[in-house]
Design a protein around this motif. Structure first.
Motif, PDB file in Angstrom:
ATOM      1  N   SER A 144       0.809  -1.220   0.000  1.00  0.00           N
ATOM      2  CA  SER A 144       0.000   0.000   0.000  1.00  0.00           C
ATOM      3  C   SER A 144       0.841   1.267   0.000  1.00  0.00           C
ATOM      4  O   SER A 144       0.298   2.370  -0.092  1.00  0.00           O
ATOM      5  CB  SER A 144      -0.941   0.005   1.222  1.00  0.00           C
ATOM      6  OG  SER A 144      -1.805  -1.108   1.201  1.00  0.00           O
ATOM      7  N   ASP A 145       2.152   1.120   0.122  1.00  0.00           N
ATOM      8  CA  ASP A 145       3.064   2.265   0.187  1.00  0.00           C
ATOM      9  C   ASP A 145       3.405   2.724  -1.234  1.00  0.00           C
ATOM     10  O   ASP A 145       4.245   2.133  -1.907  1.00  0.00           O
ATOM     11  CB  ASP A 145       4.325   1.852   0.947  1.00  0.00           C
ATOM     12  CG  ASP A 145       5.280   3.006   1.196  1.00  0.00           C
ATOM     13  OD1 ASP A 145       5.190   4.027   0.491  1.00  0.00           O
ATOM     14  OD2 ASP A 145       6.135   2.879   2.096  1.00  0.00           O
ATOM     15  N   LYS A 146       2.746   3.779  -1.679  1.00  0.00           N
ATOM     16  CA  LYS A 146       2.946   4.256  -3.051  1.00  0.00           C
ATOM     17  C   LYS A 146       4.364   4.740  -3.285  1.00  0.00           C
ATOM     18  O   LYS A 146       4.890   4.644  -4.402  1.00  0.00           O
ATOM     19  CB  LYS A 146       1.958   5.389  -3.360  1.00  0.00           C
ATOM     20  CG  LYS A 146       0.498   4.980  -3.251  1.00  0.00           C
ATOM     21  CD  LYS A 146       0.153   3.845  -4.193  1.00  0.00           C
ATOM     22  CE  LYS A 146      -1.327   3.506  -4.124  1.00  0.00           C
ATOM     23  NZ  LYS A 146      -1.669   2.314  -4.937  1.00  0.00           N
ATOM     24  N   GLN A 147       5.016   5.237  -2.241  1.00  0.00           N
ATOM     25  CA  GLN A 147       6.372   5.761  -2.394  1.00  0.00           C
ATOM     26  C   GLN A 147       7.381   4.652  -2.629  1.00  0.00           C
ATOM     27  O   GLN A 147       8.318   4.799  -3.424  1.00  0.00           O
ATOM     28  CB  GLN A 147       6.770   6.573  -1.158  1.00  0.00           C
ATOM     29  CG  GLN A 147       8.176   7.161  -1.247  1.00  0.00           C
ATOM     30  CD  GLN A 147       8.549   7.950  -0.010  1.00  0.00           C
ATOM     31  OE1 GLN A 147       7.739   8.155   0.891  1.00  0.00           O
ATOM     32  NE2 GLN A 147       9.807   8.383   0.054  1.00  0.00           N
ATOM     33  N   GLY A 150       4.775   1.564  -5.158  1.00  0.00           N
ATOM     34  CA  GLY A 150       4.145   2.101  -6.364  1.00  0.00           C
ATOM     35  C   GLY A 150       2.851   1.388  -6.693  1.00  0.00           C
ATOM     36  O   GLY A 150       2.103   0.963  -5.806  1.00  0.00           O
ATOM     37  N   GLU A 151       2.590   1.208  -7.987  1.00  0.00           N
ATOM     38  CA  GLU A 151       1.379   0.535  -8.454  1.00  0.00           C
ATOM     39  C   GLU A 151       1.697  -0.919  -8.800  1.00  0.00           C
ATOM     40  O   GLU A 151       2.701  -1.210  -9.440  1.00  0.00           O
ATOM     41  CB  GLU A 151       0.827   1.240  -9.702  1.00  0.00           C
ATOM     42  CG  GLU A 151       0.448   2.692  -9.486  1.00  0.00           C
ATOM     43  CD  GLU A 151      -0.718   2.869  -8.541  1.00  0.00           C
ATOM     44  OE1 GLU A 151      -1.556   1.939  -8.474  1.00  0.00           O
ATOM     45  OE2 GLU A 151      -0.803   3.917  -7.875  1.00  0.00           O
ATOM     46  N   GLY A 254       5.778  -4.147  -8.298  1.00  0.00           N
ATOM     47  CA  GLY A 254       5.171  -2.840  -8.511  1.00  0.00           C
ATOM     48  C   GLY A 254       6.055  -1.954  -9.371  1.00  0.00           C
ATOM     49  O   GLY A 254       7.134  -2.350  -9.811  1.00  0.00           O
ATOM     50  N   LYS A 256       7.659   0.563  -8.363  1.00  0.00           N
ATOM     51  CA  LYS A 256       8.822   1.020  -7.605  1.00  0.00           C
ATOM     52  C   LYS A 256       9.416  -0.037  -6.680  1.00  0.00           C
ATOM     53  O   LYS A 256      10.530   0.135  -6.179  1.00  0.00           O
ATOM     54  CB  LYS A 256       8.449   2.246  -6.763  1.00  0.00           C
ATOM     55  CG  LYS A 256       8.069   3.470  -7.585  1.00  0.00           C
ATOM     56  CD  LYS A 256       7.798   4.657  -6.673  1.00  0.00           C
ATOM     57  CE  LYS A 256       7.480   5.903  -7.478  1.00  0.00           C
ATOM     58  NZ  LYS A 256       7.208   7.077  -6.600  1.00  0.00           N
ATOM     59  N   SER A 279      12.989  -1.635  -2.886  1.00  0.00           N
ATOM     60  CA  SER A 279      12.457  -0.486  -3.618  1.00  0.00           C
ATOM     61  C   SER A 279      13.543   0.110  -4.507  1.00  0.00           C
ATOM     62  O   SER A 279      14.709   0.207  -4.096  1.00  0.00           O
ATOM     63  CB  SER A 279      11.948   0.581  -2.645  1.00  0.00           C
ATOM     64  OG  SER A 279      10.882   0.099  -1.869  1.00  0.00           O
TER      65      SER A 279
END
Length: 360
Positions: A144-147, A150-151, A254, A256, A279
């Motif tokens: 859930s951490d977009k940073q 990501g997607e 993802g 990222k 990441s």
């Protein structure tokens, strides 16, 4: 205020029921009140072999467990082909329902079970134990951490084990009249659930079964796989089998970050479980090493995942029984989505590996 102890009845003495009876004993808010089998002798042997409480009632029929007024909830480890009959009867008897997976032979069949649960105000949950391990919640934080993640772009899942000759000849999971889904319903259920979990339960648009499934002589799936496609471009694959070495891998990729784990169904160790995450991974200047390298995350737990499942289920039952709350709809919704994907995989196989749209 002390937790209410939820009283469980077990109908059926399947091998998995041994694990669940231990889980109930370990859960602080549950106890086994009754065990029922089609044979009184078999139920008695199960009770003694699995150290059930000395006051647990022993019955020579499933009906007797469901008729016992001291039973709040039932665990049903019966073959999938028997789920509709006994799950609906349990709901009609106002028994909260912890049902082994796969939940049904089809989503339409499962809908009749859920209708009975909803009309009788009983809680439903399936027996997908890894969902309740604290590692699962920690992995969700990363996804859930977009940073850092990501997607989500792709997901790959594999659950296989090398069944012995006796299993392949005699286990209920290889019998068309008992568990017609075979490896797809057993190991494949976990793979499908892991895919949906990583996709935050967004159903794929299309399923394409992979060519080369293996069937036994009576037409039950021993090994198969599928690709899943979403309208936004996400893709996933899974493979499940009774014919390959024990493997429980899951990889989520993802834009990222990447998540890996190698024991997603049953952790390597009971008291802790790990996953690796990285990441913005890259190579060094000469492409001889990774910089940075993925990091390992280890999460401990005082209770095994199956006991955590029982504790959560019992908590939901207490909310209904003591606090007057409504049954939690999260769990039947997740079960139904898993069944919808399973149905589509089987339909794609039966239609000669054509793409199949997932039902609603």
């Amino acid at each position: 205020m002390a937790e209410t102890i939820i009283r469980f009845g077990i109908i059926g003495c399947a091998e998995i029921a041994r694990k669940l009876s231990r889980a109930v004993a370990l859960a602080p808010n549950a106890t086994v009140t009754a065990i029922g089998s089609r044979s009184l002798d078999k139920a008695s042997l199960f009770a003694s072999a699995n150290n059930l409480p000395p006051d647990a009632k022993i019955y020579g029929s499933y009906e007797a467990v469901l008729d016992d007024p001291d039973v709040d909830a039932v665990y049903v480890p019966l073959p999938t082909g028997l789920h509709v009959r006994w799950a609906i009867l349990a709901a009609q008897k106002k028994k909260h329902l912890l049902l082994e997976k796969p939940v049904a032979l089809s989503a339409a069949e499962f809908d009749t079970i859920i209708e009975a649960c909803e009309s009788n105000g009983v809680q439903f949950m399936d027996g997908t134990m890894w969902m309740h391990h604290p590692r699962t919640a920690k992995m969700r934080e990363f996804l859930s951490d977009k940073q850092h993640f990501g997607e989500l772009k792709s997901l790959h899942s594999c659950f296989t084990f090398a069944a012995d000759h006796d299993f392949l000849e005699n286990d209920i999971r290889v019998k068309p009249d008992l568990d017609a889904h075979g490896a797809l319903g057993d190991a494949g259920w976990y793979c499908i659930r892991s895919v949906l979990w990583a996709a935050d339960y967004e159903l794929p648009k299309t399923i394409l079964a992979l060519r080369g499934p293996v069937f036994n002589e009576v037409g039950v799936i021993m090994s198969c796989g599928a690709s899943l496609y979403w309208e936004d471009g996400k893709v996933a694959t899974f493979h499940c089998s009774f014919l390959s070495n024990l493997t429980m891998d899951m990889t989520a990729v993802g834009t990222k970050g990447t998540l890996h784990l190698h024991d997603f169904v049953v952790p390597f160790q009971e008291k802790e479980a790990s996953f690796s995450a990285g990441s913005e991974l890259a190579f060094n200047e000469l492409a001889t090493a990774w910089v940075p390298q993925p990091s390992k995350h280890t999460i401990g737990t005082d209770l095994p995942q199956e006991a955590l499942m029982v504790r959560e289920f019992a908590r939901l039952v207490e909310n209904i029984k003591v606090k007057g709350l409504k049954p939690e709809k999260k769990w039947p919704t997740i079960s139904r989505k898993t069944q919808l994907v399973l149905d589509a995989v089987k339909a794609s196989i039966e239609r000669g590996f054509e793409p199949v749209e997932v039902g609603k």
